[in-house]
Design a protein around this motif. Structure first.
Motif, PDB file in Angstrom:
ATOM      1  N   ASP A  34       7.080  -2.731  -4.543  1.00 58.21           N
ATOM      2  CA  ASP A  34       7.269  -3.602  -5.700  1.00 58.21           C
ATOM      3  C   ASP A  34       6.203  -3.388  -6.770  1.00 58.21           C
ATOM      4  N   GLY A  35       5.431  -2.314  -6.629  1.00 54.59           N
ATOM      5  CA  GLY A  35       4.404  -2.022  -7.617  1.00 54.59           C
ATOM      6  C   GLY A  35       3.057  -2.642  -7.309  1.00 54.59           C
ATOM      7  N   SER A  36       2.941  -3.375  -6.220  1.00 54.03           N
ATOM      8  CA  SER A  36       1.684  -4.021  -5.855  1.00 54.03           C
ATOM      9  C   SER A  36       0.775  -3.072  -5.087  1.00 54.03           C
ATOM     10  N   GLU A  37      -0.508  -3.424  -5.013  1.00 54.70           N
ATOM     11  CA  GLU A  37      -1.462  -2.642  -4.225  1.00 54.70           C
ATOM     12  C   GLU A  37      -1.102  -2.696  -2.751  1.00 54.70           C
ATOM     13  N   SER A  38      -0.625  -3.848  -2.299  1.00 52.85           N
ATOM     14  CA  SER A  38      -0.201  -4.000  -0.910  1.00 52.85           C
ATOM     15  C   SER A  38       0.936  -3.039  -0.574  1.00 52.85           C
ATOM     16  N   ALA A  39       1.867  -2.861  -1.518  1.00 52.03           N
ATOM     17  CA  ALA A  39       2.990  -1.951  -1.290  1.00 52.03           C
ATOM     18  C   ALA A  39       2.529  -0.503  -1.190  1.00 52.03           C
ATOM     19  N   LEU A  40       1.523  -0.121  -1.971  1.00 49.47           N
ATOM     20  CA  LEU A  40       1.013   1.255  -1.894  1.00 49.47           C
ATOM     21  C   LEU A  40       0.333   1.506  -0.550  1.00 49.47           C
ATOM     22  N   ARG A  41      -0.342   0.491   0.003  1.00 45.31           N
ATOM     23  CA  ARG A  41      -0.896   0.626   1.353  1.00 45.31           C
ATOM     24  C   ARG A  41       0.230   0.827   2.360  1.00 45.31           C
ATOM     25  N   ALA A  42       1.324   0.111   2.154  1.00 46.50           N
ATOM     26  CA  ALA A  42       2.476   0.263   3.043  1.00 46.50           C
ATOM     27  C   ALA A  42       3.071   1.661   2.934  1.00 46.50           C
ATOM     28  N   VAL A  43       3.123   2.207   1.717  1.00 41.06           N
ATOM     29  CA  VAL A  43       3.644   3.559   1.500  1.00 41.06           C
ATOM     30  C   VAL A  43       2.808   4.581   2.269  1.00 41.06           C
ATOM     31  N   GLU A  44       1.503   4.420   2.202  1.00 42.88           N
ATOM     32  CA  GLU A  44       0.603   5.337   2.910  1.00 42.88           C
ATOM     33  C   GLU A  44       0.843   5.279   4.414  1.00 42.88           C
ATOM     34  N   ALA A  45       0.948   4.059   4.948  1.00 42.41           N
ATOM     35  CA  ALA A  45       1.202   3.896   6.379  1.00 42.41           C
ATOM     36  C   ALA A  45       2.569   4.458   6.758  1.00 42.41           C
ATOM     37  N   ALA A  46       3.565   4.229   5.903  1.00 39.43           N
ATOM     38  CA  ALA A  46       4.909   4.727   6.179  1.00 39.43           C
ATOM     39  C   ALA A  46       4.950   6.252   6.175  1.00 39.43           C
ATOM     40  N   ALA A  47       4.200   6.869   5.274  1.00 42.14           N
ATOM     41  CA  ALA A  47       4.156   8.332   5.227  1.00 42.14           C
ATOM     42  C   ALA A  47       3.553   8.897   6.506  1.00 42.14           C
ATOM     43  N   HIS A  48       2.511   8.267   7.003  1.00 45.76           N
ATOM     44  CA  HIS A  48       1.924   8.717   8.272  1.00 45.76           C
ATOM     45  C   HIS A  48       2.914   8.533   9.428  1.00 45.76           C
ATOM     46  N   GLU A  49       3.644   7.417   9.430  1.00 46.68           N
ATOM     47  CA  GLU A  49       4.650   7.198  10.475  1.00 46.68           C
ATOM     48  C   GLU A  49       5.734   8.273  10.407  1.00 46.68           C
ATOM     49  N   ALA A  50       6.177   8.607   9.204  1.00 43.38           N
ATOM     50  CA  ALA A  50       7.203   9.633   9.049  1.00 43.38           C
ATOM     51  C   ALA A  50       6.711  10.984   9.566  1.00 43.38           C
ATOM     52  N   ARG A  51       5.441  11.284   9.299  1.00 40.52           N
ATOM     53  CA  ARG A  51       4.901  12.571   9.748  1.00 40.52           C
ATOM     54  C   ARG A  51       4.882  12.651  11.271  1.00 40.52           C
ATOM     55  N   VAL A  52       4.337  11.626  11.959  1.00 46.61           N
ATOM     56  CA  VAL A  52       4.231  11.710  13.413  1.00 46.61           C
ATOM     57  C   VAL A  52       5.595  11.665  14.080  1.00 46.61           C
ATOM     58  N   ARG A  53       6.577  11.071  13.414  1.00 43.19           N
ATOM     59  CA  ARG A  53       7.922  11.013  13.965  1.00 43.19           C
ATOM     60  C   ARG A  53       8.752  12.247  13.612  1.00 43.19           C
ATOM     61  N   GLY A  54       8.243  13.068  12.677  1.00 42.97           N
ATOM     62  CA  GLY A  54       9.035  14.188  12.196  1.00 42.97           C
ATOM     63  C   GLY A  54      10.264  13.700  11.455  1.00 42.97           C
ATOM     64  N   ALA A  55      10.093  12.592  10.700  1.00 40.16           N
ATOM     65  CA  ALA A  55      11.225  11.935  10.059  1.00 40.16           C
ATOM     66  C   ALA A  55      11.099  11.971   8.548  1.00 40.16           C
ATOM     67  N   ARG A  56      12.192  11.641   7.884  1.00 41.04           N
ATOM     68  CA  ARG A  56      12.213  11.533   6.429  1.00 41.04           C
ATOM     69  C   ARG A  56      11.745  10.131   6.032  1.00 41.04           C
ATOM     70  N   LEU A  57      11.054  10.024   4.919  1.00 39.93           N
ATOM     71  CA  LEU A  57      10.607   8.748   4.376  1.00 39.93           C
ATOM     72  C   LEU A  57      11.433   8.403   3.142  1.00 39.93           C
ATOM     73  N   THR A  58      11.972   7.204   3.114  1.00 38.91           N
ATOM     74  CA  THR A  58      12.714   6.721   1.948  1.00 38.91           C
ATOM     75  C   THR A  58      11.963   5.553   1.332  1.00 38.91           C
TER      76      THR A  58
END
Length: 314
Positions: A34-58
């Motif tokens: 939603d454009g918040s700083e909290s959301a960008l932290r979530a994006v970073e965590a989600a990207a790491h989750e996608a990497r370890v899972r070998g998955a796509r991030l949306t």
């Protein structure tokens, strides 16, 4: 940033993506922004989750303004590149760029989806492996510890939900709350998989007390040691199958006398992730998220993953 493409119609409305999009899949990771700083932290965590899972991030931004019939185009009195539609796309573009910079090589797509945030993310959770959100969004009131989208999504999503809050300790264990419930069984599988992916130790914690309150007759019929032995059996039984499936994961299990809320909040201080079921053994029928779960979502000192029965496998 990639070419912006128009996707097929979805139940929530028309979506537009940064970098294209192929829809969610059973193993995909979905993050709401939603454009918040909290959301960008979530994006970073989600990207790491996608990497370890070998998955796509949306990356998804729920765009509610079209439903309110307001103008989405630039104001005649403002800059030509202004307007709510452009602002929504910039939120997604920024988040996609942040994900790619945080975890190079991860496959990322971005979408602006017409709809209310909780409805959009809950619907999309049916075809995702994990949904990630920040603990607070731009609409949070000052002093509110957890945004409404995060707490409601944890109660309604069809897949595990990761709420990024507190501080992740890279050297800490994955903390698993065990209570013997059906949702806790799903959380066990999820926690072991997370620990294996992260190369982390798993710390399984089960709490017990001689009674649940003044009206509990249990101590009248069973001694304290008998109750403790039974709770120890519950903990060992909950972990048995998962320890066979993930023998490479080091496990520390703790049987702690005390109330689950206080014990788990204290344990979260040095954890990198807390995993729990959506409802415990004491949950009321129809209650979507137990009181202990709500307390941990509001006050835990690390990110919290909420797993519902049947949604923890991957």
């Amino acid at each position: 940033m990639g070419r912006v493409e128009r996707e097929r119609e979805r139940p929530q409305g028309q979506a537009q993506g940064a970098g294209g999009g192929r829809g969610d899949g059973p193993g995909s990771v979905l993050v709401g922004v939603d454009g918040s700083e909290s959301a960008l932290r979530a994006v970073e965590a989600a990207a790491h989750e996608a990497r370890v899972r070998g998955a796509r991030l949306t990356v998804v931004h729920a765009f509610i303004w079209p439903l309110l019939k307001v103008s989405l185009d630039p104001s005649p009195y403002g800059p030509a590149d202004g307007g709510l539609r452009r602002q929504a796309q910039e939120i997604v573009d920024t988040a996609v760029a942040h994900a790619r910079a945080s975890v190079p090589g991860v496959e990322v797509t971005g979408e602006v989806v017409t709809g209310e945030p909780l409805t959009v993310l809950a619907t999309r959770s049916r075809s995702a492996g994990l949904v990630v959100v920040g603990s607070r969004g731009l609409g949070a009131f000052t002093g509110l510890l957890l945004g409404s989208v995060a707490v409601h999504l944890a109660a309604h999503a069809a897949c595990p939900v990761l709420v990024v809050r507190g501080r992740e300790k890279p050297a800490g264990p994955v903390l698993l709350a065990v209570d013997g419930s059906r949702d806790a069984d799903a959380a066990v599988s999820f926690a072991f998989a997370e620990a294996a992916d992260r190369g982390a130790e798993l710390r399984a914690v089960h709490t017990w007390t001689p009674s649940s309150g003044p009206a509990d007759p249990t101590p009248l019929f069973h001694g304290t040691e008998e109750i403790r032995s039974e709770e120890e059996r519950v903990l060992a039984q909950a972990l048995a199958g998962a320890r066979e499936r993930w023998p490479e994961v080091p496990v520390e299990w703790r049987l702690v006398r005390g109330r689950p809320r206080a014990v788990l909040l204290e344990e979260s201080a040095d954890a990198r992730l807390l995993v729990m079921g959506a409802r415990g053994r004491g949950g009321f029928a129809g209650l979507l998220l137990g009181s202990v779960g709500q307390a941990l979502l509001h006050h835990a000192e690390c990110p919290v993953a909420v797993v519902r029965d049947g949604s923890g496998e991957r």
